[in-house]
Design a protein around this motif. Structure first.
Motif, PDB file in Angstrom:
ATOM      1  N   GLU A   1       0.830  -1.202   0.000  1.00 45.95           N
ATOM      2  CA  GLU A   1       0.000   0.000   0.000  1.00 45.95           C
ATOM      3  C   GLU A   1       0.866   1.254   0.000  1.00 45.95           C
ATOM      4  N   GLN A   2       2.077   1.131   0.537  1.00 49.41           N
ATOM      5  CA  GLN A   2       3.043   2.231   0.508  1.00 49.41           C
ATOM      6  C   GLN A   2       4.440   1.654   0.635  1.00 49.41           C
ATOM      7  N   VAL A   3       5.425   2.399   0.165  1.00 49.94           N
ATOM      8  CA  VAL A   3       6.819   1.978   0.302  1.00 49.94           C
ATOM      9  C   VAL A   3       7.185   1.984   1.783  1.00 49.94           C
ATOM     10  N   THR A   4       7.871   0.946   2.226  1.00 49.15           N
ATOM     11  CA  THR A   4       8.207   0.801   3.641  1.00 49.15           C
ATOM     12  C   THR A   4       9.708   0.684   3.821  1.00 49.15           C
ATOM     13  N   HIS A   5      10.240   1.459   4.744  1.00 43.35           N
ATOM     14  CA  HIS A   5      11.654   1.397   5.099  1.00 43.35           C
ATOM     15  C   HIS A   5      11.774   1.052   6.579  1.00 43.35           C
ATOM     16  N   ILE A   6      12.882   0.420   6.961  1.00 43.38           N
ATOM     17  CA  ILE A   6      13.163   0.177   8.373  1.00 43.38           C
ATOM     18  C   ILE A   6      14.434   0.920   8.758  1.00 43.38           C
ATOM     19  N   ASP A   7      14.510   1.332  10.015  1.00 44.09           N
ATOM     20  CA  ASP A   7      15.752   1.879  10.547  1.00 44.09           C
ATOM     21  C   ASP A   7      16.648   0.700  10.913  1.00 44.09           C
ATOM     22  N   PHE A   8      17.772   0.611  10.233  1.00 41.97           N
ATOM     23  CA  PHE A   8      18.696  -0.511  10.438  1.00 41.97           C
ATOM     24  C   PHE A   8      20.065  -0.003  10.894  1.00 41.97           C
ATOM     25  N   SER A   9      20.068   1.200  11.488  1.00 40.55           N
ATOM     26  CA  SER A   9      21.330   1.792  11.941  1.00 40.55           C
ATOM     27  C   SER A   9      22.083   0.844  12.859  1.00 40.55           C
ATOM     28  N   ASN A  10      21.341   0.241  13.783  1.00 44.19           N
ATOM     29  CA  ASN A  10      21.917  -0.726  14.717  1.00 44.19           C
ATOM     30  C   ASN A  10      21.190  -2.047  14.494  1.00 44.19           C
ATOM     31  N   PRO A  11      21.810  -2.969  13.759  1.00 40.83           N
ATOM     32  CA  PRO A  11      21.087  -4.141  13.262  1.00 40.83           C
ATOM     33  C   PRO A  11      20.719  -5.177  14.308  1.00 40.83           C
ATOM     34  N   TYR A  12      21.359  -5.111  15.488  1.00 43.74           N
ATOM     35  CA  TYR A  12      21.090  -6.101  16.517  1.00 43.74           C
ATOM     36  C   TYR A  12      20.408  -5.462  17.723  1.00 43.74           C
ATOM     37  N   SER A  13      19.573  -6.240  18.387  1.00 43.57           N
ATOM     38  CA  SER A  13      18.896  -5.781  19.594  1.00 43.57           C
ATOM     39  C   SER A  13      19.916  -5.663  20.730  1.00 43.57           C
ATOM     40  N   GLU A  14      20.086  -4.459  21.264  1.00 42.89           N
ATOM     41  CA  GLU A  14      21.083  -4.266  22.315  1.00 42.89           C
ATOM     42  C   GLU A  14      20.749  -5.038  23.598  1.00 42.89           C
ATOM     43  N   PRO A  15      19.499  -5.026  24.078  1.00 41.84           N
ATOM     44  CA  PRO A  15      19.208  -5.834  25.268  1.00 41.84           C
ATOM     45  C   PRO A  15      19.509  -7.319  25.068  1.00 41.84           C
ATOM     46  N   LEU A  16      19.200  -7.842  23.881  1.00 40.64           N
ATOM     47  CA  LEU A  16      19.460  -9.254  23.610  1.00 40.64           C
ATOM     48  C   LEU A  16      20.960  -9.510  23.506  1.00 40.64           C
ATOM     49  N   ARG A  17      21.689  -8.579  22.915  1.00 40.93           N
ATOM     50  CA  ARG A  17      23.160  -8.691  22.876  1.00 40.93           C
ATOM     51  C   ARG A  17      23.722  -8.756  24.295  1.00 40.93           C
ATOM     52  N   GLN A  18      23.228  -7.904  25.169  1.00 39.28           N
ATOM     53  CA  GLN A  18      23.739  -7.871  26.534  1.00 39.28           C
ATOM     54  C   GLN A  18      23.430  -9.172  27.274  1.00 39.28           C
ATOM     55  N   GLN A  19      22.309  -9.792  26.977  1.00 37.53           N
ATOM     56  CA  GLN A  19      22.003 -11.084  27.576  1.00 37.53           C
ATOM     57  C   GLN A  19      23.012 -12.146  27.128  1.00 37.53           C
ATOM     58  N   LEU A  20      23.361 -12.144  25.859  1.00 41.92           N
ATOM     59  CA  LEU A  20      24.357 -13.096  25.356  1.00 41.92           C
ATOM     60  C   LEU A  20      25.727 -12.830  25.980  1.00 41.92           C
ATOM     61  N   ILE A  21      26.099 -11.563  26.082  1.00 40.31           N
ATOM     62  CA  ILE A  21      27.392 -11.200  26.657  1.00 40.31           C
ATOM     63  C   ILE A  21      27.473 -11.655  28.112  1.00 40.31           C
ATOM     64  N   ALA A  22      26.417 -11.414  28.877  1.00 37.80           N
ATOM     65  CA  ALA A  22      26.399 -11.830  30.274  1.00 37.80           C
ATOM     66  C   ALA A  22      26.490 -13.348  30.400  1.00 37.80           C
ATOM     67  N   ALA A  23      25.827 -14.055  29.509  1.00 33.28           N
ATOM     68  CA  ALA A  23      25.871 -15.520  29.546  1.00 33.28           C
ATOM     69  C   ALA A  23      27.267 -16.042  29.212  1.00 33.28           C
ATOM     70  N   LEU A  24      27.918 -15.449  28.212  1.00 40.04           N
ATOM     71  CA  LEU A  24      29.282 -15.856  27.861  1.00 40.04           C
ATOM     72  C   LEU A  24      30.244 -15.582  29.011  1.00 40.04           C
ATOM     73  N   ALA A  25      30.088 -14.439  29.658  1.00 40.78           N
ATOM     74  CA  ALA A  25      30.948 -14.108  30.799  1.00 40.78           C
ATOM     75  C   ALA A  25      30.761 -15.132  31.915  1.00 40.78           C
ATOM     76  N   ALA A  26      29.512 -15.509  32.168  1.00 40.28           N
ATOM     77  CA  ALA A  26      29.238 -16.487  33.213  1.00 40.28           C
ATOM     78  C   ALA A  26      29.788 -17.867  32.858  1.00 40.28           C
ATOM     79  N   GLU A  27      29.849 -18.175  31.573  1.00 38.36           N
ATOM     80  CA  GLU A  27      30.393 -19.454  31.124  1.00 38.36           C
ATOM     81  C   GLU A  27      31.919 -19.496  31.211  1.00 38.36           C
ATOM     82  N   GLY A  28      32.538 -18.313  31.299  1.00 42.95           N
ATOM     83  CA  GLY A  28      33.994 -18.259  31.413  1.00 42.95           C
ATOM     84  C   GLY A  28      34.731 -18.593  30.137  1.00 42.95           C
ATOM     85  N   VAL A  29      34.112 -18.340  28.993  1.00 40.22           N
ATOM     86  CA  VAL A  29      34.748 -18.631  27.700  1.00 40.22           C
ATOM     87  C   VAL A  29      35.322 -17.341  27.116  1.00 40.22           C
TER      88      VAL A  29
END
Length: 245
Positions: A122-150
């Protein structure tokens, strides 16, 4: 409570420990996804799982039906995507067995169906993709990796190439000049499609080989497969920590 979906890449065509309650063959406007969407319990939480390359591993990166995969997960109830990717290491820190949770990406692919906003709009659609990854979800992965000690890097630039061949040494040198830290073949258009479908999305990348020209040795598929076998236990334990919160 967020409903998570895991997209398994090379080395993760099955999620060991997933108590499968249902396997859905989802009909999408874009055809069939790579595999059925498995729904079950993992780490005490309901989770969806989809094998990006099918099970068995048979669909090459440039032939994956990314639109169908993301649409199927959305239709099955997913709200957030944890994407597992096997990558080559460009930055010196990205040695075999290292993990990276990228914060940016550059798309070098071509000819892939890369958007749901193509036909009968019905209309042209664009998305904001400046930051392609979800920051809260990234932080969850980072915290999990830190806890795993890898060994891990909490940021990095993912270069997505077309495949299925590996890159030349000159191409890797170019990607390095562009600021890329890791290289893979499946990060796009998956991340952009997730954004179009309003799904939170983050990538857990496992380095399985030095990129072309980053080692004197010839890149061996046997060594890549061994790195996948060695790393998958850490991948699944990291994912379990994220799900447990």
């Amino acid at each position: 409570m967020t409903v998570y979906a895991i997209i398994g890449g090379s080395g993760l065509t099955r999620l060991e420990g997933l108590d499968i309650r249902q396997s859905l063959a989802v009909d999408t406007p874009y055809g069939a996804p790579s595999a059925e969407v498995q729904i079950g319990e993992y780490a005490g939480k309901e989770v969806l799982f989809l094998a990006r390359h099918g099970h068995p591993h048979r669909i090459p990166p440039h032939r994956v039906n990314y639109r169908a995969n993301l649409w199927a997960l959305k239709q099955a109830g997913a709200e957030a995507i944890l994407a597992v990717n096997a990558v080559g290491g460009i930055h010196p820190a990205m040695v075999t067995g290292h993990f990276c949770v990228p914060h940016q990406l550059i798309d070098y692919t071509s000819g892939r169906e890369h958007t749901c906003f193509a036909d009968n709009l019905e209309q042209v659609t664009h998305i904001d993709f400046s930051n392609p990854y979800s920051e809260p979800l990234r932080q969850q992965l980072i915290a999990a990796l830190a806890a795993e000690g890898v060994g891990y890097s909490g940021q990095g630039v993912y270069a997505c190439t077309q495949g299925p061949r590996l890159e030349t040494a000159a191409e890797i040198a170019r990607l390095e000049r562009d600021g890329c830290d890791i290289v893979g073949m499946t990060g796009m258009p998956e991340a952009a499609l997730a954004r179009e479908l309003e799904l939170d999305y983050a990538c857990l990348a496992l380095v399985v080989n030095p990129a072309a020209g980053k080692s004197a040795a010839v890149i061996s598929m046997a060594e890549i497969e061994q790195a996948l076998r060695d790393g998958m236990g850490k991948v699944t334990s990291t994912l379990a920590r994220v799900l447990k919160g």
